[in-house]
Each structure stands twice: as C-alpha cells, then as structure tokens.
Design an enzyme around this catalytic site. Structure first.
Site, PDB file in Angstrom:
ATOM      1  CB  SER A  13      53.954 -25.169  81.616  1.00  0.00           C
ATOM      2  OG  SER A  13      53.047 -24.738  80.624  1.00  0.00           O
ATOM      3  CB  THR A  43      58.846 -19.404  77.443  1.00  0.00           C
ATOM      4  OG1 THR A  43      58.796 -18.856  78.759  1.00  0.00           O
ATOM      5  CG2 THR A  43      60.174 -20.087  77.200  1.00  0.00           C
ATOM      6  CB  ALA A  46      61.634 -15.894  73.674  1.00  0.00           C
ATOM      7  N   GLY A  48      64.687 -13.091  70.152  1.00  0.00           N
ATOM      8  CA  GLY A  48      66.053 -12.561  70.218  1.00  0.00           C
ATOM      9  C   GLY A  48      67.021 -13.530  70.867  1.00  0.00           C
ATOM     10  CD  GLU A 115      67.778  -8.606  71.745  1.00  0.00           C
ATOM     11  OE1 GLU A 115      66.600  -8.606  71.392  1.00  0.00           O
ATOM     12  OE2 GLU A 115      68.179  -9.272  72.719  1.00  0.00           O
ATOM     13  CG  HIS A 232      59.468  -5.384  70.970  1.00  0.00           C
ATOM     14  ND1 HIS A 232      59.854  -4.963  69.714  1.00  0.00           N
ATOM     15  CD2 HIS A 232      60.401  -6.269  71.370  1.00  0.00           C
ATOM     16  CE1 HIS A 232      60.976  -5.583  69.378  1.00  0.00           C
ATOM     17  NE2 HIS A 232      61.331  -6.380  70.367  1.00  0.00           N
ATOM     18  NE  ARG A 278      63.216  -4.448  73.575  1.00  0.00           N
ATOM     19  CZ  ARG A 278      63.089  -5.700  73.868  1.00  0.00           C
ATOM     20  NH1 ARG A 278      62.234  -6.068  74.808  1.00  0.00           N
ATOM     21  NH2 ARG A 278      63.805  -6.596  73.259  1.00  0.00           N
ATOM     22  CG  HIS A 339      57.761  -7.105  74.424  1.00  0.00           C
ATOM     23  ND1 HIS A 339      57.477  -8.173  73.606  1.00  0.00           N
ATOM     24  CD2 HIS A 339      59.054  -7.263  74.825  1.00  0.00           C
ATOM     25  CE1 HIS A 339      58.555  -8.944  73.506  1.00  0.00           C
ATOM     26  NE2 HIS A 339      59.518  -8.428  74.254  1.00  0.00           N
ATOM     27  CD  GLU A 363      56.594 -10.895  81.021  1.00  0.00           C
ATOM     28  OE1 GLU A 363      57.036 -11.777  80.240  1.00  0.00           O
ATOM     29  OE2 GLU A 363      55.885  -9.947  80.645  1.00  0.00           O
ATOM     30  NE  ARG A 374      62.318  -7.480  79.292  1.00  0.00           N
ATOM     31  CZ  ARG A 374      62.479  -8.151  78.153  1.00  0.00           C
ATOM     32  NH1 ARG A 374      63.411  -9.081  78.038  1.00  0.00           N
ATOM     33  NH2 ARG A 374      61.702  -7.910  77.123  1.00  0.00           N
TER      34      ARG A 374
HETATM   35  P1  FAD Z   1      55.543 -17.594  80.330  1.00  0.00           P
HETATM   36  O1  FAD Z   1      56.548 -18.168  79.456  1.00  0.00           O
HETATM   37  O2  FAD Z   1      54.623 -16.596  79.752  1.00  0.00           O
HETATM   38  O3  FAD Z   1      54.667 -18.792  80.912  1.00  0.00           O
HETATM   39  C1  FAD Z   1      53.519 -18.536  81.674  1.00  0.00           C
HETATM   40  C2  FAD Z   1      52.765 -19.827  81.856  1.00  0.00           C
HETATM   41  O4  FAD Z   1      51.732 -19.667  82.821  1.00  0.00           O
HETATM   42  C3  FAD Z   1      52.073 -20.318  80.593  1.00  0.00           C
HETATM   43  O5  FAD Z   1      52.252 -21.707  80.548  1.00  0.00           O
HETATM   44  C4  FAD Z   1      50.604 -19.982  80.845  1.00  0.00           C
HETATM   45  O6  FAD Z   1      49.700 -20.776  80.159  1.00  0.00           O
HETATM   46  C5  FAD Z   1      50.528 -20.230  82.338  1.00  0.00           C
HETATM   47  N1  FAD Z   1      49.424 -19.568  83.021  1.00  0.00           N
HETATM   48  C6  FAD Z   1      49.110 -18.246  83.020  1.00  0.00           C
HETATM   49  N2  FAD Z   1      48.031 -18.048  83.825  1.00  0.00           N
HETATM   50  C7  FAD Z   1      47.677 -19.250  84.338  1.00  0.00           C
HETATM   51  C8  FAD Z   1      46.657 -19.695  85.221  1.00  0.00           C
HETATM   52  N3  FAD Z   1      45.740 -18.861  85.720  1.00  0.00           N
HETATM   53  N4  FAD Z   1      46.606 -21.001  85.535  1.00  0.00           N
HETATM   54  C9  FAD Z   1      47.495 -21.882  85.013  1.00  0.00           C
HETATM   55  N5  FAD Z   1      48.470 -21.528  84.153  1.00  0.00           N
HETATM   56  C10 FAD Z   1      48.560 -20.219  83.843  1.00  0.00           C
HETATM   57  N6  FAD Z   1      62.755 -12.347  76.654  1.00  0.00           N
HETATM   58  C11 FAD Z   1      64.075 -12.564  76.486  1.00  0.00           C
HETATM   59  O7  FAD Z   1      64.831 -12.594  77.460  1.00  0.00           O
HETATM   60  N7  FAD Z   1      64.558 -12.780  75.229  1.00  0.00           N
HETATM   61  C12 FAD Z   1      63.781 -12.771  74.130  1.00  0.00           C
HETATM   62  O8  FAD Z   1      64.264 -12.987  73.021  1.00  0.00           O
HETATM   63  C13 FAD Z   1      62.403 -12.515  74.285  1.00  0.00           C
HETATM   64  N8  FAD Z   1      61.581 -12.473  73.201  1.00  0.00           N
HETATM   65  C14 FAD Z   1      60.245 -12.336  73.403  1.00  0.00           C
HETATM   66  C15 FAD Z   1      59.390 -12.397  72.304  1.00  0.00           C
HETATM   67  C16 FAD Z   1      58.020 -12.340  72.484  1.00  0.00           C
HETATM   68  C17 FAD Z   1      57.106 -12.416  71.297  1.00  0.00           C
HETATM   69  C18 FAD Z   1      57.484 -12.205  73.790  1.00  0.00           C
HETATM   70  C19 FAD Z   1      56.005 -12.154  74.006  1.00  0.00           C
HETATM   71  C20 FAD Z   1      58.333 -12.120  74.883  1.00  0.00           C
HETATM   72  C21 FAD Z   1      59.708 -12.186  74.705  1.00  0.00           C
HETATM   73  N9  FAD Z   1      60.586 -12.124  75.790  1.00  0.00           N
HETATM   74  C22 FAD Z   1      61.916 -12.337  75.592  1.00  0.00           C
HETATM   75  C23 FAD Z   1      60.068 -12.102  77.160  1.00  0.00           C
HETATM   76  C24 FAD Z   1      60.097 -13.544  77.697  1.00  0.00           C
HETATM   77  O9  FAD Z   1      59.704 -14.419  76.689  1.00  0.00           O
HETATM   78  C25 FAD Z   1      59.191 -13.721  78.903  1.00  0.00           C
HETATM   79  O10 FAD Z   1      59.424 -12.713  79.844  1.00  0.00           O
HETATM   80  C26 FAD Z   1      59.435 -15.075  79.555  1.00  0.00           C
HETATM   81  O11 FAD Z   1      59.320 -16.090  78.598  1.00  0.00           O
HETATM   82  C27 FAD Z   1      58.456 -15.294  80.675  1.00  0.00           C
HETATM   83  O12 FAD Z   1      58.593 -16.604  81.131  1.00  0.00           O
HETATM   84  P2  FAD Z   1      57.642 -17.121  82.278  1.00  0.00           P
HETATM   85  O13 FAD Z   1      57.992 -18.546  82.518  1.00  0.00           O
HETATM   86  O14 FAD Z   1      57.673 -16.195  83.419  1.00  0.00           O
HETATM   87  O15 FAD Z   1      56.161 -16.977  81.659  1.00  0.00           O
HETATM   88  C1  SIN Z   2      63.270  -9.424  70.653  1.00  0.00           C
HETATM   89  O1  SIN Z   2      63.715 -10.420  70.078  1.00  0.00           O
HETATM   90  O2  SIN Z   2      63.258  -8.299  70.154  1.00  0.00           O
HETATM   91  C2  SIN Z   2      62.695  -9.583  72.024  1.00  0.00           C
HETATM   92  C3  SIN Z   2      63.758  -9.634  73.023  1.00  0.00           C
HETATM   93  C4  SIN Z   2      63.259  -9.363  74.411  1.00  0.00           C
HETATM   94  O3  SIN Z   2      62.112  -8.983  74.616  1.00  0.00           O
HETATM   95  O4  SIN Z   2      64.055  -9.520  75.335  1.00  0.00           O
END
Ligand code: FAD
Ligand code: SIN
Length: 529
Positions: A13, A43, A46, A48, A115, A232, A278, A339, A363, A374
């Site tokens: 989610s 998510t 996040a 930036g 960035e 990161h 990065r 990261h 991701e 990336r």
């Molecule tokens: P996620 O948002 O990680 O969601 C995964 C979901 O799957 C979660 O709900 C989790 O609980 C669930 N899940 C996992 N395993 C299971 C399971 N076995 N069963 C059921 N549920 C499960 N990217 C950018 O583009 N810009 C940014 O500014 C940025 N900043 C970031 C800052 C931080 C601190 C981090 C950690 C990452 C950042 N990123 C950024 C990367 C970006 O946030 C992620 O790549 C992106 O949010 C991934 O989205 P997603 O929906 O694929 O996974």
């Molecule tokens: C950050 O805000 O530095 C994270 C941005 C990203 O991972 O894309």
C-alpha cells in the site's frame, strides 16, 4: 485453510499499490494487502519529491538525457521516454486527488527543487514531507472508493503458482488472527517496495525486506539487475537515530559537504560537486571516511536563515533538533546508507512479469528506466506511470487468467513458530545485514563478494530449515526473504565483472562494453539458488 476470492489482489500500500488499486476499483474488485499499518511504506518517508517536467525552463529531452546519463548505458530509452512524457499527466492526477505541492511565492508556477544529476530545477515537493502528503491523499481516496478492501496486518508469504507457471494469488499471514489464508485472484500485483533492510544501515523503514522480490523469485519470475543498490549519500549519523534521511534537496539549496577537518571535498571528485549523481557523491564520502578513519562527514546548510530552513525543510529541521542538532547553526553529521533497489522483478512498462497472472510495479519491479543508477526523485514518477499503464492494461481485459484449475500448491506450514528461540532469528537477521554492509557495500571486490556468498548461503540454509520445521511467523517470513534477496544481490554482483554506476568493483575499476546488458536470475537456471 480460509480462501478469499477477488478480481485483483495487490500486495503493498505504497504509491504504486494504492494508485493502481484506485484506478482498478473503477472497473473491478480489488483487495490491497499490507503487512503493517496501511501508511507504513517507503513512500511515506519520501522527502525530496517527484521529478517531472513542469517548468518553462525545462524540457522532456533534458529530463530524458539526465536519466539516461545517470543510468550509465543500461537505461531502456523507450521506457525512459514513456516515463518522462507521461509523468506530468500523472502529477496532475495527484493534484486532482488533493495532493499539495509548494507553489512559487506570488506566482502561478510550482516551486521546483534541484537534486544531483538534474540539469534543471524539476522536483515538485511539499516541503520535505512529499511522501507523507502523497501517501495520505492516496489512502484517503482508496478508503472512499467502493470496490477496494484494504487489509492491514496481512503479510503475503508466497505466490500460488501452478505447474504451468500461472499465478493464481498468494498465501497470506493474517498477523492479528495468526492464521494463514489463501487469496485467489485473476491478477496478482506485487507492489511491495524495496529491500533496504538487507543492509545494516538504511534510509528505509522496517517494511523494506524485499518480500515481493523473494516471492517472485521463488515463484519462477526473473529478477534482474539486483547488483545496483543505491546508497543515499546523506543519512543522519547519530547513535540514537534510525533511518533518518537528510534529503538531497538540501544540497540543491546550497548545502555543502565537508570532512571533519572542515575541508569542502566534492570538487576533487566531480566538477558538479554536491550536485553530482548519487553514486559519485556516496563513493566520495566513503573515500573521505576511509582516508581519515572518521565515522562520518558533515553537511552544512547553516548559512541559510533558520526561518527559511524551518519552512523549506520542516521535517528535517524538527527531527535533527530532537537529536540536539540545530541545522541553522551547525553542520549535520552524515553517512551514506542503503536507499533504493534499481533492480527487481523484470517487467515491461505495463508491469508484466514473465509469469502469467503476475504483475509487478513500483520499487519491487525493474522496468529498465533506472539502469545502473537511478536519477533522484524518478522513482515516485516511475511508480505512478507504470501503475497507471498497468491499470489501463487490466481494464482492456488484460489477458484474464482462469480462477479454475488451481493445483500443485505447496501450502506454507503453519506449525508453532513460538517454540523457536528468538535469539536464533535475531542472530541471523543481524548477521545477514552486517555481512551485506561489510562485504557488499558501496565499494566491492571479488574477495569480499566471495566471502559474502559463502556466509549468506549458510544463513539461507539454516533459515530454510527452520522455516519448514517451525512454520510461519512474521519475523521468520522477513528473515527468509532478506536472506534470499541478499544472496541474489551477491550473485548478481559477482556476475558483473566491471564497474558501472552503483556497482563499483576494485578488481575491475572501469566499465566494460561486454557487460553493457542486464543481469538476470531465475530459479533453476544454475545461478546457485
Ligand atoms: P513502498 O512505498 O515501499 O510500499 C510498499 C508496501 O508494501 C508497504 O505498504 C509495505 O508494508 C507493503 N509490503 C511489503 N511486503 C509485504 C508483504 N509481504 N505483504 C504485504 N504487504 C507488504 N523517491 C522519489 O522519487 N523521491 C523522493 O523524494 C524519495 N525520497 C525517499 C526518501 C526515503 C527516506 C526513502 C526510504 C525513499 C525515498 N524515495 C524517493 C524512494 C521512494 O520513496 C520509493 O521508491 C517508493 O516510495 C516506492 O513505492 P512503492 O509503492 O513501490 O513501495
Ligand atoms: C532525497 O530527498 O534525497 C531522496 C530523493 C530520492 O531518493 O529520490
């Protein structure tokens, strides 16, 4: 075993799972499974923002060129073009859902951040709380949608795959009830995010254990480019801080990296200095720390006014203050940390894996847009574009697989995991993550990777035995997954005998045209797993 049936089951989610579920709910019934509280995701954290061409000084060609350059020969041009060109439409959809982005003072346009690796200001953001803003808006919309059921504390364990490699759903641990259930669906979508927790130090929250990648691999899907782990450059260095990212947008606003001797060092490594991509910045910091023996470097933005810092970076300002660091007055101690996974389950830009009935987005998936590194803030954008396209494909009928004929299932053994001493799980959990940090980090060598392979294989053997002997628990499922994904990262890294992007090998310090291709691992292909 209880069985639940639906049209589409989405595992995860975060931005990818929720955006897709919302769209699919307009024409089908969806269940979203999430292993903890619904907002807990990468998510949510996040900072930036989202890279997208929204300003008059920017262009699609520039964003494409920057993405391709960061990816160092491994980005798929067509996929990058789709992401960049379709991105602004997705951002507008978010705005229609109520997501707020900072606007220019007194102007109509967006306040766009900078960035590393971006040749123009291009990052839409909501202070440094962009993820929280996106996640809470999407959750609000999903909660109001009629045909979506969101099940928190439901952890997917394994895919349900038949002998013809068709996926029919997944086995799920209902963590509150302590029961394993079967979810049967026409389409199963993995949106489980990254795997930062395979490393001792990471910017990722605890959910990021690579479950989707592990499940897909065990189910027979191809996993690609896992050697490209993005570190990161700047996470807070403090004994009590866990996973506190210090956004790259601070450097975009003029923050400078210094060693503990007060020397600004980035220009020695790259003429773009603090705004180099990065991989370059993380390696430069690693080098400075190894040269001096210091445990961290410093990131200094104290030349900006405190009132400005408070409004531009409210989250970082407040959280650093909690650890006694006033970023308006003093430099921030920072270190690199794991990261983002550039590799993942191999998919096309509609989220298709090589298994019938299985889709992967966000991701956990690898579409080829990130290549060997990336570009910052491209991941939220990619997740939106691919989720949208995946939903559109499902709406058009999406090669519906049958619900009938589910056979050949290897059900998880429920057992009594409570009888297993926790010290055993804790030890293997720590050991895996330490091995990965020490031997499979920012700088790698054949020697270190060889040791890592042997250690991780041993842990995996123990964990598989315990899993089958004691049965399913949340901790056991996660340990089994981090051990497997770690092993896959090591195998991929050993197979790339060159340095490219995020994969730097002391033994092969340069890129080699013979390796200008993706790596791929599939169960039973002789890769050792
Ligand atoms: P996620 O948002 O990680 O969601 C995964 C979901 O799957 C979660 O709900 C989790 O609980 C669930 N899940 C996992 N395993 C299971 C399971 N076995 N069963 C059921 N549920 C499960 N990217 C950018 O583009 N810009 C940014 O500014 C940025 N900043 C970031 C800052 C931080 C601190 C981090 C950690 C990452 C950042 N990123 C950024 C990367 C970006 O946030 C992620 O790549 C992106 O949010 C991934 O989205 P997603 O929906 O694929 O996974
Ligand atoms: C950050 O805000 O530095 C994270 C941005 C990203 O991972 O894309």
């Amino acid at each position: 075993m209880d069985t639940v049936r639906t049209d589409v089951v989405v595992i995860g989610s975060g931005i990818a799972g929720l955006f897709l579920a919302l769209k699919v709910s307009r024409f089908a019934e969806v269940i979203v499974l999430t292993k903890k509280m619904s907002a807990e995701s990468n998510t949510f954290y996040a900072q930036g923002g989202i890279a997208s061409v929204m300003g008059s000084t920017d262009s699609f060609d520039l964003h494409i060129a920057d993405t391709m350059a960061a990816g160092q020969g491994l980005c798929k041009f067509d996929s990058v073009e789709i992401m960049v060109r379709e991105g602004p439409g997705m951002v507008r959809e978010l705005i229609e859902l109520g997501v707020r982005f900072n606007r220019e003072e007194g102007g109509e346009g967006f306040q766009l951040g900078r960035e590393g690796g971006h040749s123009a200001p291009r990052i839409l953001h909501y202070g440094d709380l962009t993820g929280q803003e996106v996640e809470s808006s999407l959750l609000g919309a999903v909660n109001e949608a009629e045909r979506v059921t969101l099940c928190s504390d439901h952890m997917a364990i394994d895919l349900i795959v038949d002998d013809r490699k068709r996926v029919h759903g997944c086995f799920v641990l209902d963590r509150e009830g302590g029961k394993v259930k079967k979810y049967i669906a026409r389409h199963t979508v993995i949106a489980t995010g990254g795997a930062g927790k395979i490393y001792l130090y990471t910017s990722n929250p605890d959910i990021a254990t690579g479950d989707g990648i592990a499940m897909a691999y065990r189910g027979g899907a191809t996993i690609t480019n896992l050697e490209f782990v993005q570190f990161h450059p700047t996470c807070l260095y403090h004994p009590d801080a866990k996973s506190l990212l210090i956004s790259e947008t601070l450097r975009g606003e003029g923050a400078v990296l210094k060693n503990l001797g007060g020397e600004e060092f980035m220009r020695q490594y790259d003429e773009r200095a603090e705004l180099a991509p990065r991989d370059i910045v993380a390696r430069a910091i690693d080098r400075e720390m190894k040269k001096s023996g210091d445990k961290h470097v410093l990131l200094d933005i104290s030349h900006r006014r405190p009132s400005w810092l408070k409004s531009r970076f409210p989250f970082i300002y407040e959280n650093c203050l909690k650890y006694g660091i006033d970023i308006g007055r003093q430099p921030i101690p920072v270190v690199p940390a794991a990261h983002y996974m550039c590799g993942g389950i191999r998919v096309d830009m509609n989220g298709h894996t090589d298994l019938d009935g299985l889709l992967a987005i966000g991701e956990a998936a690898c579409t080829g847009v990130h290549g060997a590194n990336r570009l910052a803030s491209n991941s939220l954008l990619e997740a939106l574009v691919v989720s949208h396209r995946c939903a559109a494909w499902l709406e058009q009928g999406g090669g519906v697989t049958g619900r009938e004929g589910v056979y050949g299932l290897d059900e998880p053994f429920v057992g009594d995991p409570k009888t297993l001493e926790t010290v055993i799980l804790d030890h293997d959990w720590d050991l895996t993550r330490r091995v990965m940090w020490d031997y499979v980090g920012i700088v790698r060598s054949e020697e270190r990777l060889g040791i890592a392979r042997a250690r991780i294989a041993q842990i995996q053997e123990t964990v598989e035995r315990l899993y089958h002997e004691y049965g399913v628990s949340g901790d056991m499922v996660e340990l089994r997954n981090i051990a497997l994904v770690s092993g896959l990262v090591v195998t991929s890294a050993l197979s790339r005998k060159e340095s490219r992007g995020l994969h730097y090998m002391i033994d092969y310090p340069n890129p080699d045209p013979a390796f200008e291709r993706d790596t791929g691992l599939c169960l039973g292909d002789g890769s050792g797993y």
